[in-house]
Scaffold this motif. Structure first.
Motif, PDB file in Angstrom:
ATOM      1  N   LYS B 143       0.834  -1.215   0.000  1.00 13.68           N
ATOM      2  CA  LYS B 143       0.000   0.000   0.000  1.00 13.68           C
ATOM      3  C   LYS B 143       0.862   1.255   0.000  1.00 13.68           C
ATOM      4  CE  LYS B 143      -3.715  -2.373   2.394  1.00 13.68           C
ATOM      5  NZ  LYS B 143      -4.038  -2.843   3.756  1.00 13.68           N
ATOM      6  N   SER B 144       2.172   1.103   0.302  1.00 12.46           N
ATOM      7  CA  SER B 144       3.079   2.253   0.256  1.00 12.46           C
ATOM      8  C   SER B 144       3.650   2.366  -1.157  1.00 12.46           C
ATOM      9  CB  SER B 144       4.216   2.059   1.259  1.00 12.46           C
ATOM     10  OG  SER B 144       5.164   1.138   0.727  1.00 12.46           O
ATOM     11  N   GLU B 145       4.574   3.265  -1.323  1.00  8.05           N
ATOM     12  CA  GLU B 145       5.194   3.453  -2.643  1.00  8.05           C
ATOM     13  C   GLU B 145       6.451   2.601  -2.796  1.00  8.05           C
ATOM     14  OE1 GLU B 145       5.310   7.304  -4.233  1.00  8.05           O
ATOM     15  OE2 GLU B 145       3.101   7.170  -4.045  1.00  8.05           O
ATOM     16  N   THR B 220      12.234   6.827   2.671  1.00  6.57           N
ATOM     17  CA  THR B 220      11.721   5.457   2.544  1.00  6.57           C
ATOM     18  C   THR B 220      11.595   4.788   3.917  1.00  6.57           C
ATOM     19  OG1 THR B 220      12.916   5.381   0.446  1.00  6.57           O
ATOM     20  CG2 THR B 220      11.995   3.306   1.254  1.00  6.57           C
ATOM     21  N   GLU B 223       8.331   5.611   5.457  1.00 10.57           N
ATOM     22  CA  GLU B 223       7.227   4.852   4.859  1.00 10.57           C
ATOM     23  C   GLU B 223       7.196   3.422   5.391  1.00 10.57           C
ATOM     24  OE1 GLU B 223       5.723   5.270   0.671  1.00 10.57           O
ATOM     25  OE2 GLU B 223       7.770   6.053   0.416  1.00 10.57           O
ATOM     26  N   LYS B 226       6.048   3.160   9.016  1.00 10.61           N
ATOM     27  CA  LYS B 226       4.591   3.250   9.136  1.00 10.61           C
ATOM     28  C   LYS B 226       3.940   1.928   8.705  1.00 10.61           C
ATOM     29  CE  LYS B 226       0.603   6.035   7.872  1.00 10.61           C
ATOM     30  NZ  LYS B 226      -0.125   4.811   7.519  1.00 10.61           N
ATOM     31  N   SER B 227       4.453   1.342   7.622  1.00  9.77           N
ATOM     32  CA  SER B 227       3.896   0.066   7.136  1.00  9.77           C
ATOM     33  C   SER B 227       4.034  -1.026   8.186  1.00  9.77           C
ATOM     34  CB  SER B 227       4.609  -0.374   5.856  1.00  9.77           C
ATOM     35  OG  SER B 227       4.423   0.568   4.828  1.00  9.77           O
TER      36      SER B 227
END
Lengths: 235, 235, 235, 235, 235, 235
Positions: B143-145, B220, B223, B226-227
């Protein structure tokens, strides 16, 4: 090629003390003049200062053979010639009761792991220190009030496995004490042909049941730190 | 029986994230509420806070299998049920180019060392993660980049031995990347029956020649942090 | 270079199911259309047919890692991309009672033997399956009435050595079950970079004392066969 | 305790021939009288008949040490006293050219695997045959037209690894040929104190470049089968 | 329990010199007073005499670790407390040129063999000497005209394998020299907790190309013998 | 390239008997004509004489695999084609009671040590004798009054470890007896492609509690010596 200490060329002294405990590190650095911070990256704190007019680097080594081997390789690649570790250990012999300073001649250690990967084969590689440096350390410690013992130690890779059977085994094999990193230092020193030595303060000995108090530890670590610095600067 | 975390009963959450880099640790703790310092002894910093209303402990693990195994055993003995490591790694596969997040299924590792001492025999013990936790991590990352890859990694005990031949060997054996501690986490998790998972950000890949910039890494890692927190709190 | 399947180029599907039991093989082939006999040489029966419009090869693998590794290498050399084994196993964990379908993440196995000969060195090589394939198998099985468990298994090289002490050891190490060939499949898949998965029906569990009846086995193996075929044809 | 042959008490003769090829099995069973089918379960076909008035069991052994060890343990537990294997092999010595019958004294084999699991320790366990049985086999073969050679063989666990370097190594170590199961037979025989022997027909020798034609193989296997039956029934 | 020296209770001194060469043995015994023959059985000649008023036993040790370990265990079981070996060796380091006396701190050695059998497990057991005895030997030798070097040696189990590649390997690993028995002495001393030391005269060094003449050897061995006797009787 | 026997080209017969006991050596040499002393250096006594008109060399081999391997390599490099060892052994099987002559087919032995160093890898290398020579020895002994047994033996590297548990282990594994050097002879013979055989007189068997008297030993060793000479000169 340095990894943690990448880019620190010229900032590492020929004489190095490595420790795995930040309190012990402060005890040592507090005895140095002209102290300079070389590295704080990745928790591998590195300081260089002077004692008796000679440059001394003090470096953190972390826990385990892999961690100590990593920083030791870095230090050697940047010019370290004499590396002394000041660590603690758990005594298993009556000769290594709580409060004793053990200066090991060599370390027994598990087969495989870091040694297998570095050598590319399984061989009983002698993890031994340098005779001159060991003698300087012993002589210097004998001038202090700390009791000294010499002999073999076992470097464990798993402190959670130190049960009664484990400790009795190494006691019966006439080893003085067990630690978690010593083999890597003597292994790397022997392999690369630089001089290594070590002093382990025995915090406790489960066989005799004795332990040091925190106050005793602090006082004794000061004495040992001074002894190591005196020994290293005689070279 | 906890060693480093001795006396910290009740202060360790069931959900734990472990890291070997203090910057990465700050990235994670900055996302927690009600942050409490549990331990700063021996460099093994431990903090417990909340995310999405659930308690999360963040812990430093040091370098090498012995170090990570030590803190992992401590955490398990104090009640940890889900442990995710957030680390970096060196990519050797085209599927693990710089900037990729590798979620390993399992790790290959050297025989002997910590695993031999813990098991008391030489056996190819499967160092694998927990399927549910791995799936939560992969789903959350997707769901992240950040690009995600799954497969095997090799846990090395000697970063100084990582020459071209070494990297090509693991590439040809279809491993994604190499690190220094991953096997110990999955080994301890599998052995003790708790759930482990890991996310490795590939800082560089010597085969493709690509590296991440420091700015890229920082962005990164936020991100990914958080994931991981999202995944862990779905359990 | 194929050995048993020498000369069978073009006759092996990308999707393969391997089994060590001729009854189980018939259960599967009876679900295929357009069934063709590819090989009956050396007892390594090979059939290719269709399911859901996709080609599926079913192959016998014999007993032991060497036998399964041989046929798996043959299949890979002839173009197999996804190999799922449908086997049985002996449960040692409460999570793997008789009647449970175990989908292993990885296998522990003896050092030496086939792995040493193939790699030319002793290393703990991760024998793990492919995450996507494992997930498809688990999801497909969850739609059936069969109970599913995931985790590690031990691949034994000597079924006559499976005494109480042996079974208790793997139970205490949180392994679900023991079989005779699984490590070789995941080892070869991981090494060659193709996707492997496995489903083991637990015929009996000496720890709980439960066993499946022959009627139960036949009924359940039909369900599992369908689940595997459904999973494989979703790829 | 028999596993594959569970429930076959009284149906196994003291004299047994084991083979890994169904065609070879038919060649032998066609020479027996009063042939009875003992087992067809799991592909491990078992027949008992008579030759020269003495009972002979013929059994399939599958591929690999684990498979052969399994059926051999079963046979021993059911009363087998003399087990001769009739197999093929790949010659690596000039003394073992295509068409030669090799009667091995002993087998070299990989460390670990089945032997480690059975013994519980790594030791160079002598996988040797029984002198009297070997002599009977050699004498019997010498009366046929088949050329005979005696010496050591290597039992491989991975036929896909048989590259030029591998074959040259065993040639230079004065081994006659390589196969896939022989060590397990002599190992189990030596360990359990029963008499084992083996005859390997060399189908091809990559060093000399010679191979047998299918017609030659069939004719020679008949001769060897008769020689083995004659030898076994002299006991 | 003594084996070769069975029944020699009371005839073995606390101070022992062991040698593998009968000429060297005569050089030493010729310096003793009140010489008594203790054993001539099995070629393991044993003599006890006096030097500086203290009892000294001289014993033959044969070739190889097993032989030296056997006689060393016998000597220890009969009361030996200090054992010094006077041997020769092949130099591989520039620090160990022909004519140098090497006093090893420790020995590297092959895994397995005698050490595995004695310990019952494979471990890198530190084969190190006693610090006080090593220092006495070094100090005593420094008073002679013989050049002295200290460090590690490798104990080989197969002198026929000493090719160029072998010698270069140990040179590159900073070992001074190679011999055939040294590890066993330091291993047994460390294991049983008695003091061991060794002096190796480097007869030749294939790396420098230098060798000692027979006359040089004889003269130097006399000097070294005297140095060892002086050192041992200072204890 | 000979080491101990350097410079003895032409003085070594194709037929060699090796022994580890000087008394046994005299028993053999007293049966030879035209006896010539070839070597007395380093205690490895070598004599060449004639028996039945054929040249026979008799050589001392010392204790342990390394020692025997050294002299065996020397003998082979100087032209030995048939080497028979006449040794003693400790019986562990009822088939090898005191007074029995054991002619081993093969030897089990410790992993590592000399075999690892010679081969450069750990492999279960078959240490087996030559079938024709073994048969000649057995046939010749059967004509004497000495009882003969054939089968496997274990070659130990540490006679001090021969406790009850050790002896029971090898008994239960159907080995006949244990010695200290046999594996090296059969290993070197198999590796170099020359013919080796051995005869061990069982001096005592701790399992049956029987021992030979010195008079019995002397008388029996004469018989065996003659049998060996008769066998060797039939070649």
């Amino acid at each position: 090629m340095a990894i943690i200490l990448s880019g620190k060329e010229g900032k590492i002294a020929e004489r190095v003390i490595i420790v795995g405990n930040l309190g012990r590190m402060k005890t040592i650095t507090s005895m140095l003049n002209e102290l300079e911070t070389v590295n704080e990256f990745a928790g591998y704190y590195t300081y260089t200062g002077k004692y008796n007019g000679k440059r001394i680097t003090v470096n953190f080594h972390g826990i385990g053979n892999s961690s100590l081997a990593l920083i030791t390789n870095d230090l050697i690649s940047l010019g370290a010639k004499y590396i002394v570790r000041f660590g603690s250990a758990t005594g298993v012999s009556d000769k290594a009761d709580a409060g004793t300073a053990v200066v090991p001649i060599g370390y027994s250690y598990n087969i495989g792991g870091f040694a297998l990967q570095e050598l590319g084969e399984m061989i009983n590689f002698a993890a031994t220190g340098n005779l001159d440096l060991i003698n300087l350390l012993v002589d210097s410690l004998k001038k202090s009030e700390v009791k000294v013992a010499t002999g073999n130690m076992f470097t464990s890779d798993s402190i959670h496995s130190h049960d009664e059977k484990f400790l009795q085994k190494w006691r019966s094999l006439n080893h003085l004490a067990v630690d978690l990193e010593g083999a890597a230092l003597y292994f790397e020193g022997a392999r690369h042909g630089i001089s290594t030595g070590a002093v382990h303060l025995i915090y406790r000995n489960p066989m005799t049941g004795k332990s040091m108090s925190q106050a005793d530890i602090e006082r004794t670590e000061k004495e040992i730190s001074k002894s190591i610095l005196d020994a290293l600067t005689k070279l």
